[in-house]
Design a protein around this motif. Sequence first.
Motif, short mmCIF file in Angstrom:
data_model
loop_
_atom_site.label_atom_id
_atom_site.label_comp_id
_atom_site.label_asym_id
_atom_site.label_seq_id
_atom_site.Cartn_x
_atom_site.Cartn_y
_atom_site.Cartn_z
N VAL A 153 -7.96 6.71 10.10
CA VAL A 153 -7.70 5.31 9.76
C VAL A 153 -7.52 5.22 8.26
O VAL A 153 -8.29 5.81 7.50
CB VAL A 153 -8.89 4.42 10.20
N ALA A 154 -6.49 4.51 7.84
CA ALA A 154 -6.27 4.25 6.42
C ALA A 154 -6.13 2.74 6.24
O ALA A 154 -5.37 2.11 6.97
CB ALA A 154 -5.03 4.96 5.93
N CYS A 155 -6.85 2.16 5.31
CA CYS A 155 -6.80 0.72 5.05
C CYS A 155 -6.04 0.49 3.75
O CYS A 155 -6.55 0.81 2.67
CB CYS A 155 -8.21 0.14 4.95
N LEU A 156 -4.83 -0.01 3.87
CA LEU A 156 -3.98 -0.26 2.72
C LEU A 156 -3.51 -1.70 2.74
O LEU A 156 -3.34 -2.29 3.80
CB LEU A 156 -2.75 0.66 2.75
N PRO A 157 -3.23 -2.28 1.58
CA PRO A 157 -2.67 -3.64 1.57
C PRO A 157 -1.23 -3.61 2.07
O PRO A 157 -0.57 -2.57 2.04
CB PRO A 157 -2.73 -4.03 0.09
N PHE A 180 -0.33 -0.94 13.55
CA PHE A 180 -0.45 -1.24 12.12
C PHE A 180 -1.07 -2.61 11.92
O PHE A 180 -0.84 -3.51 12.71
CB PHE A 180 0.92 -1.25 11.43
N GLU A 181 -1.83 -2.74 10.86
CA GLU A 181 -2.29 -4.04 10.39
C GLU A 181 -1.71 -4.23 9.00
O GLU A 181 -1.48 -3.26 8.28
CB GLU A 181 -3.82 -4.09 10.34
N ASN A 182 -1.46 -5.45 8.61
CA ASN A 182 -0.90 -5.78 7.30
C ASN A 182 0.50 -5.22 7.09
O ASN A 182 0.89 -4.95 5.96
CB ASN A 182 -1.81 -5.29 6.16
#
Length: 65
Positions: free
Chosen positions: A14-18, A40-42
């Motif tokens: 999991v990678a959380c990027l803007p 995908f989120e964002n």
Amino acid sequence: MILRVRPGRPLRGVACLPGDKSISHRAALFAALADGESTFENFQVSGVTAAMLAGLRLLGVSVAL
């Protein structure tokens, strides 16, 4: 020069990027090349990323927003 690309091990995680247009483009392309489903989120939906998704649909990639 010859460039040979060989399959590697599967990536998991999991990678959380803007949200970002460039990252969204790359994520869509990598997902289109991958086996299985990608989520995908964002994801930044703009004129150019929408055009990219439309192009992927024309190539037979299933895309749901």
